[in-house]
Design a protein around this motif. Structure first.
Motif, PDB file in Angstrom:
ATOM      1  N   SER A   4      73.844  71.843  86.970  1.00 47.52           N
ATOM      2  CA  SER A   4      74.911  70.885  86.314  1.00 47.52           C
ATOM      3  C   SER A   4      75.793  70.214  87.084  1.00 47.52           C
ATOM      4  O   SER A   4      76.245  70.873  88.349  1.00 47.52           O
ATOM      5  CB  SER A   4      75.402  72.069  85.729  1.00 47.52           C
ATOM      6  OG  SER A   4      77.336  71.409  85.810  1.00 47.52           O
ATOM      7  N   THR A   6      78.613  68.379  87.125  1.00 49.26           N
ATOM      8  CA  THR A   6      80.494  68.655  86.603  1.00 49.26           C
ATOM      9  C   THR A   6      80.418  70.293  88.075  1.00 49.26           C
ATOM     10  O   THR A   6      81.922  70.262  87.700  1.00 49.26           O
ATOM     11  CB  THR A   6      80.160  68.688  85.572  1.00 49.26           C
ATOM     12  OG1 THR A   6      78.860  69.392  84.994  1.00 49.26           O
ATOM     13  CG2 THR A   6      80.736  67.369  84.978  1.00 49.26           C
ATOM     14  N   LEU A   7      79.414  71.289  87.687  1.00 50.41           N
ATOM     15  CA  LEU A   7      79.731  72.752  87.990  1.00 50.41           C
ATOM     16  C   LEU A   7      79.324  72.467  89.460  1.00 50.41           C
ATOM     17  O   LEU A   7      80.167  73.449  90.096  1.00 50.41           O
ATOM     18  CB  LEU A   7      79.602  73.964  87.546  1.00 50.41           C
ATOM     19  CG  LEU A   7      80.063  73.792  86.284  1.00 50.41           C
ATOM     20  CD1 LEU A   7      79.310  75.228  85.329  1.00 50.41           C
ATOM     21  CD2 LEU A   7      81.299  73.555  86.010  1.00 50.41           C
ATOM     22  N   ALA A  27      87.684  65.850  89.012  1.00 51.33           N
ATOM     23  CA  ALA A  27      86.307  65.859  88.513  1.00 51.33           C
ATOM     24  C   ALA A  27      85.303  66.661  87.127  1.00 51.33           C
ATOM     25  O   ALA A  27      85.517  66.501  86.121  1.00 51.33           O
ATOM     26  CB  ALA A  27      84.780  66.180  89.400  1.00 51.33           C
ATOM     27  N   VAL A  28      86.801  67.716  87.209  1.00 53.48           N
ATOM     28  CA  VAL A  28      85.389  69.001  86.109  1.00 53.48           C
ATOM     29  C   VAL A  28      86.957  68.721  84.419  1.00 53.48           C
ATOM     30  O   VAL A  28      88.302  68.609  84.893  1.00 53.48           O
ATOM     31  CB  VAL A  28      85.907  70.145  86.254  1.00 53.48           C
ATOM     32  CG1 VAL A  28      87.495  71.392  86.884  1.00 53.48           C
ATOM     33  CG2 VAL A  28      84.689  71.362  85.797  1.00 53.48           C
ATOM     34  N   GLY A  29      86.031  68.625  83.779  1.00 52.06           N
ATOM     35  CA  GLY A  29      86.548  68.627  82.477  1.00 52.06           C
ATOM     36  C   GLY A  29      87.285  69.688  81.586  1.00 52.06           C
ATOM     37  O   GLY A  29      86.722  70.497  81.434  1.00 52.06           O
ATOM     38  N   LYS A  90      79.394  76.261  74.872  1.00 49.21           N
ATOM     39  CA  LYS A  90      78.297  75.591  75.100  1.00 49.21           C
ATOM     40  C   LYS A  90      77.164  76.760  74.785  1.00 49.21           C
ATOM     41  O   LYS A  90      75.535  75.477  74.727  1.00 49.21           O
ATOM     42  CB  LYS A  90      78.275  75.901  77.027  1.00 49.21           C
ATOM     43  CG  LYS A  90      77.540  75.634  77.640  1.00 49.21           C
ATOM     44  CD  LYS A  90      77.898  75.620  79.302  1.00 49.21           C
ATOM     45  CE  LYS A  90      78.287  74.142  80.542  1.00 49.21           C
ATOM     46  NZ  LYS A  90      78.779  74.775  81.030  1.00 49.21           N
ATOM     47  N   TRP A 114      76.833  64.189  77.865  1.00 44.60           N
ATOM     48  CA  TRP A 114      77.340  64.766  78.774  1.00 44.60           C
ATOM     49  C   TRP A 114      75.928  65.536  79.519  1.00 44.60           C
ATOM     50  O   TRP A 114      75.209  65.679  78.972  1.00 44.60           O
ATOM     51  CB  TRP A 114      77.844  66.295  77.667  1.00 44.60           C
ATOM     52  CG  TRP A 114      78.100  67.219  78.554  1.00 44.60           C
ATOM     53  CD1 TRP A 114      78.925  67.997  79.704  1.00 44.60           C
ATOM     54  CD2 TRP A 114      78.079  69.251  78.154  1.00 44.60           C
ATOM     55  NE1 TRP A 114      79.310  69.240  79.569  1.00 44.60           N
ATOM     56  CE2 TRP A 114      79.019  70.301  78.605  1.00 44.60           C
ATOM     57  CE3 TRP A 114      76.841  69.155  76.671  1.00 44.60           C
ATOM     58  CZ2 TRP A 114      78.611  71.459  78.470  1.00 44.60           C
ATOM     59  CZ3 TRP A 114      76.898  71.169  76.687  1.00 44.60           C
ATOM     60  CH2 TRP A 114      77.771  71.267  77.983  1.00 44.60           C
ATOM     61  N   VAL A 115      76.309  66.288  80.559  1.00 43.26           N
ATOM     62  CA  VAL A 115      75.233  66.227  81.373  1.00 43.26           C
ATOM     63  C   VAL A 115      74.776  67.783  81.236  1.00 43.26           C
ATOM     64  O   VAL A 115      73.523  67.609  81.407  1.00 43.26           O
ATOM     65  CB  VAL A 115      75.703  67.127  83.112  1.00 43.26           C
ATOM     66  CG1 VAL A 115      76.402  66.280  83.392  1.00 43.26           C
ATOM     67  CG2 VAL A 115      76.832  68.311  83.087  1.00 43.26           C
ATOM     68  N   ASN A 164      82.334  62.684  75.481  1.00 45.75           N
ATOM     69  CA  ASN A 164      82.527  63.033  77.005  1.00 45.75           C
ATOM     70  C   ASN A 164      80.998  61.918  77.742  1.00 45.75           C
ATOM     71  O   ASN A 164      80.441  62.794  77.517  1.00 45.75           O
ATOM     72  CB  ASN A 164      82.034  64.410  77.623  1.00 45.75           C
ATOM     73  CG  ASN A 164      82.125  64.834  78.788  1.00 45.75           C
ATOM     74  OD1 ASN A 164      82.293  63.850  79.715  1.00 45.75           O
ATOM     75  ND2 ASN A 164      82.100  66.294  79.050  1.00 45.75           N
ATOM     76  N   TYR A 195      85.971  68.315  71.238  1.00 45.78           N
ATOM     77  CA  TYR A 195      87.039  67.223  71.446  1.00 45.78           C
ATOM     78  C   TYR A 195      87.985  67.102  70.660  1.00 45.78           C
ATOM     79  O   TYR A 195      88.887  66.435  70.731  1.00 45.78           O
ATOM     80  CB  TYR A 195      86.847  66.308  72.876  1.00 45.78           C
ATOM     81  CG  TYR A 195      86.724  66.941  73.799  1.00 45.78           C
ATOM     82  CD1 TYR A 195      86.888  67.015  75.330  1.00 45.78           C
ATOM     83  CD2 TYR A 195      85.041  66.316  74.097  1.00 45.78           C
ATOM     84  CE1 TYR A 195      86.064  67.568  76.110  1.00 45.78           C
ATOM     85  CE2 TYR A 195      84.154  66.779  75.496  1.00 45.78           C
ATOM     86  CZ  TYR A 195      84.999  67.582  76.697  1.00 45.78           C
ATOM     87  OH  TYR A 195      84.720  67.856  77.668  1.00 45.78           O
ATOM     88  N   LYS A 225      89.385  73.362  74.915  1.00 45.00           N
ATOM     89  CA  LYS A 225      89.443  72.721  75.397  1.00 45.00           C
ATOM     90  C   LYS A 225      90.938  72.325  74.586  1.00 45.00           C
ATOM     91  O   LYS A 225      91.980  72.174  75.544  1.00 45.00           O
ATOM     92  CB  LYS A 225      88.766  71.258  75.163  1.00 45.00           C
ATOM     93  CG  LYS A 225      87.658  70.840  75.744  1.00 45.00           C
ATOM     94  CD  LYS A 225      86.869  71.094  77.005  1.00 45.00           C
ATOM     95  CE  LYS A 225      85.192  71.028  77.770  1.00 45.00           C
ATOM     96  NZ  LYS A 225      85.051  71.362  78.750  1.00 45.00           N
ATOM     97  N   TYR A 310      89.381  62.637  80.289  1.00 44.88           N
ATOM     98  CA  TYR A 310      88.092  62.004  80.526  1.00 44.88           C
ATOM     99  C   TYR A 310      88.397  59.975  80.680  1.00 44.88           C
ATOM    100  O   TYR A 310      88.580  59.554  79.748  1.00 44.88           O
ATOM    101  CB  TYR A 310      86.928  61.888  80.397  1.00 44.88           C
ATOM    102  CG  TYR A 310      86.257  63.343  79.956  1.00 44.88           C
ATOM    103  CD1 TYR A 310      86.936  63.594  81.561  1.00 44.88           C
ATOM    104  CD2 TYR A 310      86.227  64.141  79.016  1.00 44.88           C
ATOM    105  CE1 TYR A 310      86.578  64.821  81.621  1.00 44.88           C
ATOM    106  CE2 TYR A 310      85.255  64.983  79.386  1.00 44.88           C
ATOM    107  CZ  TYR A 310      85.969  66.105  80.044  1.00 44.88           C
ATOM    108  OH  TYR A 310      85.911  67.017  79.976  1.00 44.88           O
ATOM    109  N   ARG A 351      83.810  58.614  86.342  1.00 43.12           N
ATOM    110  CA  ARG A 351      84.107  59.496  86.451  1.00 43.12           C
ATOM    111  C   ARG A 351      85.390  60.298  87.013  1.00 43.12           C
ATOM    112  O   ARG A 351      85.372  61.219  87.401  1.00 43.12           O
ATOM    113  CB  ARG A 351      83.599  60.816  84.699  1.00 43.12           C
ATOM    114  CG  ARG A 351      84.129  61.703  83.863  1.00 43.12           C
ATOM    115  CD  ARG A 351      83.921  62.846  83.138  1.00 43.12           C
ATOM    116  NE  ARG A 351      83.921  63.917  83.462  1.00 43.12           N
ATOM    117  CZ  ARG A 351      83.670  64.835  83.456  1.00 43.12           C
ATOM    118  NH1 ARG A 351      83.023  65.319  82.405  1.00 43.12           N
ATOM    119  NH2 ARG A 351      83.844  66.243  84.488  1.00 43.12           N
TER     120      ARG A 351
HETATM  121  N1  GLU Z   1      82.320  70.337  79.900  1.00 47.95           N
HETATM  122  C1  GLU Z   1      83.340  70.146  80.641  1.00 47.95           C
HETATM  123  C2  GLU Z   1      82.703  68.618  82.420  1.00 47.95           C
HETATM  124  O1  GLU Z   1      81.898  68.205  81.667  1.00 47.95           O
HETATM  125  C3  GLU Z   1      83.158  71.057  81.661  1.00 47.95           C
HETATM  126  C4  GLU Z   1      81.564  71.478  82.408  1.00 47.95           C
HETATM  127  C5  GLU Z   1      80.882  71.613  82.038  1.00 47.95           C
HETATM  128  O2  GLU Z   1      80.405  72.553  81.103  1.00 47.95           O
HETATM  129  O3  GLU Z   1      79.854  70.896  82.350  1.00 47.95           O
HETATM  130  O4  GLU Z   1      83.221  69.113  83.185  1.00 47.95           O
END
Ligand code: GLU
Length: 375
Positions: A4, A6-7, A27-29, A90, A114-115, A164, A195, A225, A310, A351
């Protein structure tokens, strides 16, 4: 599966911090606020009262009832507690995907999106196929492109409105067109509504409002969120009983149930509308600030997002988004997510998450401005 992005950035930023650098993460949401104290108290009381055991796999009945009531009253979706499974959001998307996607099935996913969608589809042996969110339409779905992407192998469409990484919001017309497509081709619709509450203009419409679509729809939502509860891992799925009876098996054989104390916290969270409102107003102020700053930077073009925390600016510099993000982190200690992490259409963007303090945003944007001026 790919890691991931984002992580991965969260980890990279944490490593640089441990080495003594003053990293600013955009970076992180994840909301920077602490979970509302009412929710923390409710979970604490539940734990002290012995609610520290397994719950039924579908979740505690009172929470399932309250979630159903929320969707009936706020979203106009005609469901009952029998249509609800409590699970981290998730995990909910993952369960939905692995329960119904067979090897070779095509799954339409938003691009940029989203990733984790494509990787979950890969996990199930399916093939992710991106459909465009059109920048010229405020990052709403490009319906013609979506229609063209449907093939004989398409099994599922995933939608995510508010979206996202773009902050776009689908309209009634968008959702009607998606409804028709799902019904005409007998598809399954997974609607990620995480969201829902972080919205500044327009309204969130759940496709579950179309009664005829309900047997084809899995709604996923949660508290991370809206109530700043990312660490609690608590959300839910809404679906037909037929779909739920399949998905609950995955829940039983993986996480058993959502964390018991988090379920009691969530029960309280559904009553706490004021805290959500306060956080959204704070996000709105940050959005306006970040937008005004980004709009001044030469070489960037940016849309003011109608929702989410974002922003997804497009840049004109001759550099890949991955390299841009890596250099920005290494040279200025500012973390953003490269646009390419969100799909082919994300290249040439990055982003920014403005779910962080004004102080961080000011300093981060100053460093970003300086960095881009020297590109
Ligand atoms: N969904 C958030 C993001 O896009 C948190 C991290 C993740 O789950 O990808 O940053």
């Amino acid at each position: 599966m790919q890691p991931s992005s984002t992580l991965a950035l969260v980890e990279m930023a944490a490593k640089l911090r441990r080495e003594g650098h003053e990293v600013i993460s955009l970076a992180v949401g994840e909301p920077d606020f602490t979970t509302p104290s009412t929710v923390i108290e409710a979970a604490y009381e539940a734990m002290k009262g012995g609610k520290t055991h397994y719950t039924p796999p579908r979740g505690i009945p009172e929470l399932r009832e309250k979630i159903a009531e929320k969707y009936r009253k706020e979203n106009g979706v005609k469901i009952s507690a029998e249509n609800v499974i409590v699970t981290p959001a998730k995990m909910g998307i993952f369960i939905a995907v692995v329960s119904f996607v067979e090897p070779g099935d095509e799954v339409l996913i938003p691009d940029p999106g989203w990733v984790s969608y494509p990787e979950m589809v890969h996990f199930a042996g399916g093939k992710p196929v991106g459909y465009s969110l059109d920048e010229n339409l405020g990052f709403r779905v490009n319906i013609e492109d979506l229609q063209e992407k449907v093939s004989g192998k398409t099994k599922v469409i995933i939608i995510n409105s508010p979206s996202n990484p773009t902050g776009g919001v689908f309209t009634w017309d968008d959702l009607k067109a998606i409804r028709d497509l799902v019904l005409d081709h007998n598809l399954l619709l997974i609607s990620d509504e995480i969201y829902e509450k972080i919205i500044y203009e327009g309204e969130h419409i759940s496709p579950g409002i179309f009664e005829e679509l309900l047997p084809h729809t899995i709604i996923v939502n949660g508290f991370s969120k809206s109530h700043a509860m990312t660490g609690w891992r608590i959300g839910y799925m809404i679906a037909s009983q037929e779909h739920l009876s399949q998905m609950v098996k995955v829940q039983q054989h993986t996480i058993s149930c959502a964390p018991s104390m988090a379920q009691y916290g969530a029960l309280r969270a559904l009553e706490d509308k004021d805290s959500v409102q306060k956080m959204v107003e704070e996000f709105r102020g940050r959005r306006d600030f970040v937008y005004s700053k980004l709009a001044e930077i030469p070489g960037l073009s940016v849309q003011k997002p109608r929702a989410t925390f974002y922003m997804f600016p497009r840049y004109q510099f001759q550099i890949s988004s991955k390299e841009l993000a890596e250099r920005l982190l290494r040279e200025k200690y500012v973390a953003v997510t490269p646009g390419s992490a969100f799909g082919n259409n994300g290249e040439g963007h990055f982003r920014i998450s403005f779910a962080t303090s004004m102080e961080n945003l000011k300093a981060g944007l100053e460093r970003l401005t300086d960095f881009l001026a020297h590109l």
